[in-house]
Design a protein around this motif. Structure first.
Motif, PDB file in Angstrom:
ATOM      1  N   ILE A 103     -36.149 -18.558  59.385  1.00 25.52           N
ATOM      2  CA  ILE A 103     -35.624 -19.806  59.951  1.00 25.52           C
ATOM      3  C   ILE A 103     -36.058 -20.965  59.054  1.00 25.52           C
ATOM      4  O   ILE A 103     -37.247 -21.132  58.766  1.00 25.52           O
ATOM      5  N   PHE A 104     -35.075 -21.748  58.593  1.00 24.67           N
ATOM      6  CA  PHE A 104     -35.353 -22.882  57.712  1.00 24.67           C
ATOM      7  C   PHE A 104     -34.857 -24.167  58.368  1.00 24.67           C
ATOM      8  O   PHE A 104     -33.694 -24.251  58.790  1.00 24.67           O
ATOM      9  N   PHE A 105     -35.727 -25.164  58.436  1.00 30.90           N
ATOM     10  CA  PHE A 105     -35.342 -26.491  58.913  1.00 30.90           C
ATOM     11  C   PHE A 105     -34.911 -27.329  57.709  1.00 30.90           C
ATOM     12  O   PHE A 105     -35.678 -27.468  56.745  1.00 30.90           O
ATOM     13  N   CYS A 106     -33.704 -27.871  57.768  1.00 32.47           N
ATOM     14  CA  CYS A 106     -33.121 -28.566  56.621  1.00 32.47           C
ATOM     15  C   CYS A 106     -32.751 -29.990  57.031  1.00 32.47           C
ATOM     16  O   CYS A 106     -31.906 -30.186  57.920  1.00 32.47           O
ATOM     17  N   ASP A 107     -33.364 -30.978  56.383  1.00 30.26           N
ATOM     18  CA  ASP A 107     -33.238 -32.372  56.807  1.00 30.26           C
ATOM     19  C   ASP A 107     -31.844 -32.960  56.600  1.00 30.26           C
ATOM     20  O   ASP A 107     -31.448 -33.880  57.315  1.00 30.26           O
ATOM     21  N   ASP A 108     -31.128 -32.452  55.596  1.00 30.66           N
ATOM     22  CA  ASP A 108     -29.794 -32.972  55.307  1.00 30.66           C
ATOM     23  C   ASP A 108     -29.015 -31.903  54.548  1.00 30.66           C
ATOM     24  O   ASP A 108     -29.503 -30.780  54.353  1.00 30.66           O
ATOM     25  N   LEU A 109     -27.824 -32.249  54.075  1.00 27.08           N
ATOM     26  CA  LEU A 109     -26.956 -31.262  53.425  1.00 27.08           C
ATOM     27  C   LEU A 109     -27.563 -30.734  52.127  1.00 27.08           C
ATOM     28  O   LEU A 109     -27.511 -29.529  51.856  1.00 27.08           O
ATOM     29  N   ALA A 110     -28.165 -31.618  51.340  1.00 30.81           N
ATOM     30  CA  ALA A 110     -28.797 -31.187  50.086  1.00 30.81           C
ATOM     31  C   ALA A 110     -29.946 -30.213  50.374  1.00 30.81           C
ATOM     32  O   ALA A 110     -30.127 -29.205  49.676  1.00 30.81           O
ATOM     33  N   ASP A 111     -30.720 -30.515  51.410  1.00 33.82           N
ATOM     34  CA  ASP A 111     -31.824 -29.649  51.809  1.00 33.82           C
ATOM     35  C   ASP A 111     -31.304 -28.291  52.293  1.00 33.82           C
ATOM     36  O   ASP A 111     -31.908 -27.248  52.045  1.00 33.82           O
ATOM     37  N   LEU A 112     -30.156 -28.313  52.974  1.00 39.43           N
ATOM     38  CA  LEU A 112     -29.539 -27.070  53.429  1.00 39.43           C
ATOM     39  C   LEU A 112     -29.111 -26.211  52.243  1.00 39.43           C
ATOM     40  O   LEU A 112     -29.335 -24.992  52.228  1.00 39.43           O
ATOM     41  N   MET A 113     -28.509 -26.836  51.235  1.00 35.33           N
ATOM     42  CA  MET A 113     -28.110 -26.100  50.029  1.00 35.33           C
ATOM     43  C   MET A 113     -29.329 -25.483  49.341  1.00 35.33           C
ATOM     44  O   MET A 113     -29.300 -24.335  48.897  1.00 35.33           O
TER      45      MET A 113
ATOM     46  N   PHE B  27     -20.845 -22.477  54.794  1.00 33.85           N
ATOM     47  CA  PHE B  27     -21.784 -22.909  55.823  1.00 33.85           C
ATOM     48  C   PHE B  27     -21.230 -22.748  57.233  1.00 33.85           C
ATOM     49  O   PHE B  27     -21.968 -22.833  58.211  1.00 33.85           O
ATOM     50  N   GLY B  28     -19.916 -22.521  57.352  1.00 38.40           N
ATOM     51  CA  GLY B  28     -19.329 -22.213  58.655  1.00 38.40           C
ATOM     52  C   GLY B  28     -19.367 -23.350  59.653  1.00 38.40           C
ATOM     53  O   GLY B  28     -19.317 -23.123  60.866  1.00 38.40           O
ATOM     54  N   LEU B  29     -19.462 -24.574  59.152  1.00 39.78           N
ATOM     55  CA  LEU B  29     -19.488 -25.765  60.010  1.00 39.78           C
ATOM     56  C   LEU B  29     -18.313 -26.672  59.675  1.00 39.78           C
ATOM     57  O   LEU B  29     -17.750 -26.598  58.575  1.00 39.78           O
ATOM     58  N   SER B  30     -17.960 -27.567  60.590  1.00 40.88           N
ATOM     59  CA  SER B  30     -16.861 -28.483  60.354  1.00 40.88           C
ATOM     60  C   SER B  30     -17.255 -29.535  59.321  1.00 40.88           C
ATOM     61  O   SER B  30     -18.442 -29.851  59.138  1.00 40.88           O
ATOM     62  N   GLU B  31     -16.242 -30.093  58.662  1.00 44.18           N
ATOM     63  CA  GLU B  31     -16.478 -31.134  57.661  1.00 44.18           C
ATOM     64  C   GLU B  31     -17.162 -32.350  58.283  1.00 44.18           C
ATOM     65  O   GLU B  31     -18.079 -32.931  57.695  1.00 44.18           O
ATOM     66  N   ASP B  32     -16.732 -32.722  59.479  1.00 47.07           N
ATOM     67  CA  ASP B  32     -17.322 -33.888  60.150  1.00 47.07           C
ATOM     68  C   ASP B  32     -18.817 -33.703  60.368  1.00 47.07           C
ATOM     69  O   ASP B  32     -19.612 -34.627  60.157  1.00 47.07           O
ATOM     70  N   THR B  33     -19.203 -32.503  60.800  1.00 45.48           N
ATOM     71  CA  THR B  33     -20.624 -32.231  61.056  1.00 45.48           C
ATOM     72  C   THR B  33     -21.423 -32.230  59.760  1.00 45.48           C
ATOM     73  O   THR B  33     -22.522 -32.793  59.687  1.00 45.48           O
ATOM     74  N   LEU B  34     -20.862 -31.618  58.724  1.00 47.14           N
ATOM     75  CA  LEU B  34     -21.575 -31.542  57.443  1.00 47.14           C
ATOM     76  C   LEU B  34     -21.838 -32.924  56.866  1.00 47.14           C
ATOM     77  O   LEU B  34     -22.850 -33.143  56.195  1.00 47.14           O
ATOM     78  N   HIS B  35     -20.936 -33.865  57.137  1.00 45.71           N
ATOM     79  CA  HIS B  35     -21.081 -35.206  56.570  1.00 45.71           C
ATOM     80  C   HIS B  35     -21.593 -36.225  57.600  1.00 45.71           C
ATOM     81  O   HIS B  35     -21.461 -37.428  57.396  1.00 45.71           O
ATOM     82  N   SER B  36     -22.172 -35.722  58.684  1.00 44.62           N
ATOM     83  CA  SER B  36     -22.786 -36.601  59.680  1.00 44.62           C
ATOM     84  C   SER B  36     -24.278 -36.745  59.380  1.00 44.62           C
ATOM     85  O   SER B  36     -24.754 -36.240  58.358  1.00 44.62           O
ATOM     86  N   ASP B  37     -25.016 -37.395  60.272  1.00 48.67           N
ATOM     87  CA  ASP B  37     -26.465 -37.527  60.054  1.00 48.67           C
ATOM     88  C   ASP B  37     -27.235 -36.393  60.740  1.00 48.67           C
ATOM     89  O   ASP B  37     -28.429 -36.513  61.021  1.00 48.67           O
ATOM     90  N   ALA B  38     -26.543 -35.279  60.982  1.00 49.45           N
ATOM     91  CA  ALA B  38     -27.173 -34.123  61.637  1.00 49.45           C
ATOM     92  C   ALA B  38     -28.265 -33.519  60.759  1.00 49.45           C
ATOM     93  O   ALA B  38     -28.259 -33.652  59.533  1.00 49.45           O
ATOM     94  N   GLY B  39     -29.207 -32.825  61.420  1.00 51.26           N
ATOM     95  CA  GLY B  39     -30.136 -31.953  60.733  1.00 51.26           C
ATOM     96  C   GLY B  39     -29.636 -30.527  60.926  1.00 51.26           C
ATOM     97  O   GLY B  39     -28.851 -30.252  61.843  1.00 51.26           O
ATOM     98  N   PHE B  40     -30.083 -29.608  60.075  1.00 54.99           N
ATOM     99  CA  PHE B  40     -29.553 -28.251  60.113  1.00 54.99           C
ATOM    100  C   PHE B  40     -30.682 -27.224  60.217  1.00 54.99           C
ATOM    101  O   PHE B  40     -31.768 -27.426  59.675  1.00 54.99           O
ATOM    102  N   VAL B  41     -30.387 -26.139  60.915  1.00 52.42           N
ATOM    103  CA  VAL B  41     -31.313 -25.005  60.981  1.00 52.42           C
ATOM    104  C   VAL B  41     -30.570 -23.773  60.475  1.00 52.42           C
ATOM    105  O   VAL B  41     -29.536 -23.392  61.028  1.00 52.42           O
ATOM    106  N   LEU B  42     -31.074 -23.204  59.403  1.00 53.52           N
ATOM    107  CA  LEU B  42     -30.499 -21.996  58.807  1.00 53.52           C
ATOM    108  C   LEU B  42     -31.278 -20.791  59.324  1.00 53.52           C
ATOM    109  O   LEU B  42     -32.498 -20.727  59.193  1.00 53.52           O
ATOM    110  N   VAL B  43     -30.553 -19.855  59.930  1.00 51.28           N
ATOM    111  CA  VAL B  43     -31.172 -18.638  60.463  1.00 51.28           C
ATOM    112  C   VAL B  43     -30.576 -17.453  59.708  1.00 51.28           C
ATOM    113  O   VAL B  43     -29.354 -17.311  59.621  1.00 51.28           O
TER     114      VAL B  43
END
Length: 276
Positions: A27-37, A69-85
């Protein structure tokens, strides 16, 4: 590349691995899109390169990011944080062993590399490459990315990763990552991209509630039968799930020369990414 070395100086050694899914999720906590990549390519390294994930994502455009990433474009470019499992299935480890010796023409160009002479490094790397594969792992992996609203993400990361208030896996899921808590549950996918596995994940690896169904990788942990079926379906699927590049510059005679080589290569890679 290993083609620049004499055939007798290096050999590839294969080691069979368990060919079973790991018992624990990563499980990885990713602060933004760059961190997710960055965390998506967590097991991909390149000696002397500060951000090796950019070697793979430099050419990605939005449709590619949405696909993997299997997520919508709107979500990927929002201020969301991401959790990669992620759940990995290592099958074979391949290591390059020996003492690398450059072929004559490559050796001549390599001998011309001088500290302070950028062109000497660029000429060599453009003609012969900058790195070679030190090791790789072949197998498969299933993964899911969950998007959380910023406040929910900060709460989850703080409690689980920073303060370690919660360590029980089921509690982490129920309190922070359940479908009714997260902003978006991404598609559960396989690294191999196998169509039969993809169909199985889309249709079976889901959580059903009274009114909805959600993709949920956590169902694999809850249901042994799902895991057993997934083991069978991925018996012959393949993807590179880990990769380590060694810098050819490591063969230079001084640490100063090696550092200079890596500095020039990193700059070139950064420029390459910008110009794509």
């Amino acid at each position: 590349t290993t083609k620049v070395f004499t055939p007798s100086s290096l050999r590839q050694v294969k080691q069979p691995l368990a060919n079973k899914f790991d018992s624990q999720f990563q499980i990885f906590f990713c602060d933004d899109l760059a961190d997710l990549m960055k965390h998506y390519f967590h097991d991909f390294t390149a000696e002397g390169v500060k951000e090796p994930y950019r070697l793979y994502t430099g050419s990605w455009r939005t449709p590619t990011t949405v696909k993997y990433f299997g997520l919508s474009e709107d979500t990927l470019h929002s201020d969301a944080g991401f959790v990669l499992v992620k759940l990995q299935k290592p099958k074979v480890a391949v290591k390059t062993e020996g003492s690398p010796i450059l072929k004559a023409d490559a050796g001549e160009a390599f001998a011309k590399i001088r500290v302070g002479d950028q062109d000497s490094v660029k000429t060599f790397t453009e003609d012969y490459g900058s790195h070679y594969i030190r090791s790789l792992t072949i197998g498969d992996a299933v993964y899911q990315i969950l998007a959380l609203d910023r406040q929910q993400y900060i709460r989850a990361k703080t409690d689980v990763l920073v303060e370690k208030k919660v360590s029980d896996f089921n509690k982490i899921y129920e309190e922070y990552l359940a479908p009714w808590i997260v902003k978006e549950s991404g598609r559960v996918q396989a690294a191999s991209g196998d169509s039969r596995v993809a169909e199985f994940l889309d249709e079976r690896v889901i959580m059903k509630t009274q009114f909805n169904s959600y993709p949920s990788i956590f169902e694999i942990r809850k249901n042994d039968r799902l895991l057993d079926e997934l083991e069978v379906l991925t018996r012959n699927t393949e993807a590179v799930i880990a990769l380590a590049f060694r810098s050819i510059g490591a063969l230079l005679p001084t640490v100063q020369a090696q550092d200079y080589y890596n500095e020039i290569v990193s700059t070139q890679l950064a420029l390459w990414e910008v110009n794509i």
